[in-house]
Design a protein around this motif. Structure first.
Motif, PDB file in Angstrom:
ATOM      1  N   GLY A  43       0.829  -1.184   0.000  1.00  0.00           N
ATOM      2  CA  GLY A  43       0.000   0.000   0.000  1.00  0.00           C
ATOM      3  C   GLY A  43       0.874   1.249   0.000  1.00  0.00           C
ATOM      4  N   PHE A  44       0.297   2.424  -0.171  1.00  0.00           N
ATOM      5  CA  PHE A  44       1.058   3.677  -0.241  1.00  0.00           C
ATOM      6  C   PHE A  44       0.642   4.580   0.914  1.00  0.00           C
ATOM      7  CE2 PHE A  44       1.154   2.012  -4.522  1.00  0.00           C
ATOM      8  CZ  PHE A  44       2.475   2.226  -4.910  1.00  0.00           C
ATOM      9  N   LEU A  45       1.683   5.122   1.561  1.00  0.00           N
ATOM     10  CA  LEU A  45       1.484   6.072   2.655  1.00  0.00           C
ATOM     11  C   LEU A  45       2.262   7.361   2.347  1.00  0.00           C
ATOM     12  CD1 LEU A  45       1.874   3.704   5.747  1.00  0.00           C
ATOM     13  CD2 LEU A  45      -0.254   4.567   4.751  1.00  0.00           C
TER      14      LEU A  45
ATOM     15  N   ALA B 149       5.834   3.192  -0.942  1.00  0.00           N
ATOM     16  CA  ALA B 149       5.209   1.860  -0.951  1.00  0.00           C
ATOM     17  C   ALA B 149       5.563   1.115   0.330  1.00  0.00           C
ATOM     18  CB  ALA B 149       5.669   1.069  -2.165  1.00  0.00           C
ATOM     19  N   VAL B 150       4.584   0.578   0.955  1.00  0.00           N
ATOM     20  CA  VAL B 150       4.765  -0.148   2.222  1.00  0.00           C
ATOM     21  C   VAL B 150       4.123  -1.532   2.083  1.00  0.00           C
ATOM     22  CG1 VAL B 150       4.318  -0.165   4.681  1.00  0.00           C
ATOM     23  CG2 VAL B 150       4.717   1.998   3.509  1.00  0.00           C
ATOM     24  N   ARG B 151       4.865  -2.582   2.531  1.00  0.00           N
ATOM     25  CA  ARG B 151       4.324  -3.943   2.500  1.00  0.00           C
ATOM     26  C   ARG B 151       3.383  -4.166   3.679  1.00  0.00           C
ATOM     27  NH1 ARG B 151       8.223  -8.771   0.975  1.00  0.00           N
ATOM     28  NH2 ARG B 151       7.510  -9.344   3.036  1.00  0.00           N
ATOM     29  N   PHE B 152       2.226  -4.839   3.390  1.00  0.00           N
ATOM     30  CA  PHE B 152       1.289  -5.238   4.436  1.00  0.00           C
ATOM     31  C   PHE B 152       1.249  -6.763   4.469  1.00  0.00           C
ATOM     32  CE2 PHE B 152      -0.099  -0.985   3.394  1.00  0.00           C
ATOM     33  CZ  PHE B 152      -0.379  -0.430   4.641  1.00  0.00           C
TER      34      PHE B 152
END
Length: 495
Positions: free
Chosen positions: A94-96, A113-116
């Motif tokens: 997802g993007f933060l 971009a951040v991994r969930f």
């Protein structure tokens, strides 16, 4: 197993030869077969063990037993355990906002971009629920129990129908055998008279017309002999089917209708006495009409089945009414989740696992379902009224049937006593006509008439005994006291 000649008649070589001539085979071609002998009691035992219709009713009862077990499940706890493993080939991202993550020099519109999640995901859970108040479930359990009670009664009714059908089929076969015996004896008497008349013709004491008349009479009897033999075979096939056996199996029956004394049942030979005991409860014929009707309304299986159907439909209506009542249940869940990267390791390390536990109450309040519940309730109430109407008609028919069968039993018994005297008189008349004919003072027409009268009187007596036995069997079925267990049959037969 006893070795017997598989001939349609128990008696004579003359009759066997006649049948052989009719079918185009020599008398020596008659084959000895192993024919098993069945008393009525044994035939009833066999039918209760092998009849397909009774077996189907018992299978229905087994289904009802399992439906009762299934209904209990709705009021018992529901406990389930689940576990799963998931390998993420590409972990979701997802993007933060970059500034939110403290990225140096990031502008307000920059995203990172951040991994969930992780490469491996493990889940395990324990879920339990228990209805605290669910009126529908308890009423449904009652419906299942009533349905089982109906199936129990249907098994009983099926057994009683089988017993009655086997009795009637057995009596049919005995009556057919009696026709064979009487035809055989007629053939024997006519042949004997024909031999004597030919001798008298050669001596000039009888005319050619007398010989021709006897030859015509004999020729008319032989087709009747074949027809009687076919009737015996057909009756035995019907009996074997009711017994659940191969319809082509060789079988011999015990009992002789012409030798049965209805006035003194215990004065019969042991075979006929046992046949009388198993043919139906004699005490029922001594009941008053009111007593027999009262027993029938209490014991008849079809009456009891309709009463059970009324209770079942009333219970189903209660189920539909219970849909308006709120439901209350308690539930609890315990779950363990683990995530890890790299190669999978069963639920990972302690710092890669987490768990949750919850418990609570749930209330369901029905408000509106589009009139479906009221429609189903209306159908259930209509089914109750419909079954009640059927029961009222059946009770009236039962009252009428009992009166008719009691009259039939009494009439057949009185007719048998009258015909028994007629047989003795006809036998005496034939002896007188034969003696006068041999002495030259009587005519051949007299001896022919006497022989026909003897055969008819003997058959009428056998028919009266058959009607009496059949009426007793039907009366016991109509009253509902037909034995449906082997033990009851053994007690009746004295075995």
């Amino acid at each position: 197993m006893r070795s017997r000649v598989r001939a349609v008649c128990r008696g004579g070589s003359v009759f066997a030869a006649a049948i052989a001539l009719l079918v185009g085979q020599p008398a020596g071609a008659q084959i000895l077969e192993q024919a098993e002998v069945y008393s009525l009691a044994r035939a009833l035992h066999m039918s209760l063990d092998n009849n397909e219709l009774l077996q189907q009713a018992e299978f229905d009862l087994q289904i009802a037993d399992q439906q009762v077990r299934e209904a209990w499940a709705s009021v018992l706890p529901d406990v389930r355990v689940s576990a799963s493993y998931q390998r993420n080939l590409r972990v979701q991202q997802g993007f933060l906002p970059a500034q939110l993550l403290g990225v140096p020099g990031a502008g307000p519109d920059d995203l990172v971009a951040v991994r969930f999640g992780a490469d491996n995901t493990w889940n395990a859970g324990l879920n339990a629920s228990q209805p605290l108040f669910e009126y529908t479930a308890f009423v449904g359990l009652g419906v299942a129990s009533k349905f089982r009670g109906l199936q129990v009664e249907r098994v009983r009714g099926a057994a009683q129908r089988v017993v009655t059908a086997v009795r009637i089929a057995y009596f049919d076969a005995l009556l057919a055998e009696e026709t064979v015996r009487l035809t055989d004896e007629s053939v024997h008497r006519v042949r004997q008279t024909l031999t004597e008349t030919r001798a008298m013709n050669r001596a000039g004491l009888a005319s050619e017309y007398d010989v021709l008349r006897l030859e015509v009479q004999l020729g008319n009897l032989l087709p009747s002999a074949r027809r009687a033999a076919n009737q015996v075979a057909a009756a035995k096939r019907t009996l074997l089917i009711e017994m659940g056996m191969d319809p082509e199996a060789p079988i011999e029956l015990e009992g002789r209708l012409n030798q049965m004394d209805l006035a003194e049942p215990e004065g019969n030979d042991p075979v006929n006495a046992a046949l009388l005991r198993v043919s139906g409860a004699e005490s029922l014929a001594e009941l008053t009409i009111a007593e027999a009707q009262r027993v029938a309304l209490d014991r008849r299986s079809d009456v009891r089945q309709l009463r059970s159907e009324i209770l079942l439909n009333q219970a189903r209506a209660s189920v539909e009414r219970s849909e308006y009542i709120p439901k209350l249940s308690v539930f609890s869940n315990y779950n363990i989740t683990a995530q890890q990267n790299g190669s999978p390791s069963f639920f990972g390390r302690s710092n890669e696992r987490t768990s949750t536990a919850i418990a609570g109450l749930q209330v369901e309040v029905p408000i509106f379902t589009g009139f479906s519940r009221s429609a189903r309730l209306g159908q259930a109430n209509a089914a109750v009224r419909q079954t009640e109407s059927r029961l009222e008609r059946l009770e009236r028919e039962t009252v009428s049937e009992i009166r008719t069968l009691l009259d039939d039993v009494q009439e057949a018994r009185e007719r048998a006593e009258s015909q028994r005297q007629a047989v003795a008189q006809a036998q005496r008349g034939f002896e007188i006509a034969s003696a006068e004919y041999r002495a030259g003072t009587g005519s051949q027409l007299q001896i022919t008439d006497a022989e026909v009268a003897l055969r008819e009187s003997e058959f009428n007596y056998a028919q009266a005994v058959y009607d009496y036995l059949s009426a007793r069997a039907r009366l016991e079925a109509a009253v509902g006291t037909t034995p449906d267990e082997a033990g009851s049959l053994a007690a009746q037969s004295g075995t």
